[in-house]
Write an enzyme that holds these catalytic residues in place. Structure first.
Site, PDB file in Angstrom:
ATOM      1  N   ASN A 133       0.847  -1.194   0.000  1.00 51.57           N
ATOM      2  CA  ASN A 133       0.000   0.000   0.000  1.00 51.57           C
ATOM      3  C   ASN A 133       0.883   1.246   0.000  1.00 51.57           C
ATOM      4  OD1 ASN A 133       0.648  -0.806   2.684  1.00 51.57           O
ATOM      5  ND2 ASN A 133      -1.029   0.389   3.519  1.00 51.57           N
ATOM      6  N   GLU A 187       0.367   5.353   0.427  1.00 53.14           N
ATOM      7  CA  GLU A 187      -0.561   6.425   0.808  1.00 53.14           C
ATOM      8  C   GLU A 187      -0.025   7.785   0.371  1.00 53.14           C
ATOM      9  OE1 GLU A 187      -1.008   5.788   5.034  1.00 53.14           O
ATOM     10  OE2 GLU A 187      -2.170   3.944   4.702  1.00 53.14           O
ATOM     11  N   CYS A 226      -4.051   0.330  -2.522  1.00 53.88           N
ATOM     12  CA  CYS A 226      -3.886  -0.896  -1.737  1.00 53.88           C
ATOM     13  C   CYS A 226      -2.762  -1.776  -2.287  1.00 53.88           C
ATOM     14  CB  CYS A 226      -5.183  -1.687  -1.740  1.00 53.88           C
ATOM     15  SG  CYS A 226      -6.471  -0.951  -0.717  1.00 53.88           S
ATOM     16  N   GLU A 272      -2.891  -4.927  -2.896  1.00 54.20           N
ATOM     17  CA  GLU A 272      -3.393  -5.818  -3.947  1.00 54.20           C
ATOM     18  C   GLU A 272      -3.329  -5.108  -5.303  1.00 54.20           C
ATOM     19  OE1 GLU A 272      -4.749  -5.044  -1.048  1.00 54.20           O
ATOM     20  OE2 GLU A 272      -6.228  -6.499  -0.407  1.00 54.20           O
ATOM     21  N   CYS A 295     -10.434  -4.779   0.606  1.00 53.54           N
ATOM     22  CA  CYS A 295     -11.483  -3.749   0.504  1.00 53.54           C
ATOM     23  C   CYS A 295     -12.347  -4.026  -0.732  1.00 53.54           C
ATOM     24  CB  CYS A 295     -10.869  -2.361   0.451  1.00 53.54           C
ATOM     25  SG  CYS A 295     -10.182  -1.921  -1.155  1.00 53.54           S
ATOM     26  N   CYS A 313     -10.695  -3.527  -4.137  1.00 54.08           N
ATOM     27  CA  CYS A 313      -9.721  -4.574  -4.481  1.00 54.08           C
ATOM     28  C   CYS A 313     -10.409  -5.869  -4.873  1.00 54.08           C
ATOM     29  CB  CYS A 313      -8.757  -4.819  -3.328  1.00 54.08           C
ATOM     30  SG  CYS A 313      -7.530  -3.502  -3.198  1.00 54.08           S
TER      31      CYS A 313
HETATM   32  N1  THU Z   1      -5.192  -1.647   2.601  1.00 56.79           N
HETATM   33  C1  THU Z   1      -4.617  -2.490   1.684  1.00 56.79           C
HETATM   34  O1  THU Z   1      -3.537  -2.205   1.148  1.00 56.79           O
HETATM   35  N2  THU Z   1      -5.271  -3.635   1.385  1.00 56.79           N
HETATM   36  C2  THU Z   1      -6.430  -4.059   1.970  1.00 56.79           C
HETATM   37  O2  THU Z   1      -6.934  -5.098   1.617  1.00 56.79           O
HETATM   38  C3  THU Z   1      -7.048  -3.243   3.039  1.00 56.79           C
HETATM   39  C4  THU Z   1      -6.472  -1.899   3.219  1.00 56.79           C
HETATM   40  C5  THU Z   1      -4.473  -0.420   2.959  1.00 56.79           C
HETATM   41  C6  THU Z   1      -5.000   0.857   2.350  1.00 56.79           C
HETATM   42  C7  THU Z   1      -4.514   1.896   3.344  1.00 56.79           C
HETATM   43  O3  THU Z   1      -3.179   2.263   2.998  1.00 56.79           O
HETATM   44  C8  THU Z   1      -4.463   1.145   4.660  1.00 56.79           C
HETATM   45  O4  THU Z   1      -4.502  -0.231   4.352  1.00 56.79           O
HETATM   46  C9  THU Z   1      -5.602   1.480   5.600  1.00 56.79           C
HETATM   47  O5  THU Z   1      -6.823   1.410   4.963  1.00 56.79           O
END
Ligand code: THU
Length: 130
Positions: free
Chosen positions: A39, A41, A50, A52, A83, A86
Site C-alpha cells: 500500500n 498512501e 492498496c 493488492e 477492501c 480490491c
Molecule cells: N489496505 C490495503 O492495502 N489492502 C487491503 O486489503 C485493506 C487496506 C491499505 C489501504 C490503506 O493504505 C491502509 O490499508 C488502511 O486502509
C-alpha cells in the site's frame, strides 16, 4: 519463496505514514511469475492505493493478465479482508475458483475463493446489451 513469504517480505516496503497500517501482497500469475505490491498512501488521499492493486499493476506492467493465486498480509488481530475496490480488481483478473488468502503477521490465515470474496460480481457480460 512462497507467496506468503514474498508478501511478508515486501510488506516492509509499504508506504503508510498516515494509517501506519502496512500491507503486503503477492500474486502468482499464469506464467508462474510472482508479482508483489504494497500500500502506498499520500497526504491528500490517505487511503492511497492498496497492496493488492500494486501487485496487480506490476503483473499488468509485465504483460500478464491472469492471477492464479494471491496472498495479502498485514499486522492485524484477524486476517484483514480485501477492501471492496480490491475485490473488484482481483475479480477482473482471476477466475471465480482462484484462492485469495488473507494473513496476519502472527500466522492466522483465511483463505476464500474469488467467488466467495465477491458474490454477484459485475462482469463485462452484464453490458452485453449496451
Ligand atoms: N489496505 C490495503 O492495502 N489492502 C487491503 O486489503 C485493506 C487496506 C491499505 C489501504 C490503506 O493504505 C491502509 O490499508 C488502511 O486502509
Amino acid at each position: 519463496m512462497s507467496l506468503l513469504e514474498a508478501a511478508t517480505k515486501v510488506r516492509e516496503n509499504a508506504y503508510a505514514p498516515y494509517s501506519r497500517f502496512k500491507v503486503g501482497a503477492a500474486l502468482r500469475a499464469a506464467s508462474g511469475a510472482v508479482y508483489t505490491g504494497v500500500n502506498v498512501e499520500n497526504v491528500a488521499y490517505p487511503e492511497g492505493t492498496c497492496a493488492e492493486a500494486g501487485a496487480i499493476a506490476a503483473m499488468c506492467a509485465a504483460g500478464e493478465r491472469q492471477i492464479a493465486e494471491i496472498v495479502v498480509i498485514a499486522d492485524s488481530p484477524e486476517p484483514v479482508p480485501c477492501c471492496g475496490g480490491c475485490r473488484q480488481k482481483i475479480a477482473e483478473f482471476a477466475a471465480p475458483e482462484v484462492r485469495v488468502t488473507m494473513a496476519t503477521l502472527d500466522g492466522k490465515t483465511r483463505s476464500v475463493t474469488v467467488a466467495e470474496l465477491l458474490p454477484g460480481v459485475f462482469r463485462a457480460a452484464h453490458m452485453d446489451r449496451a
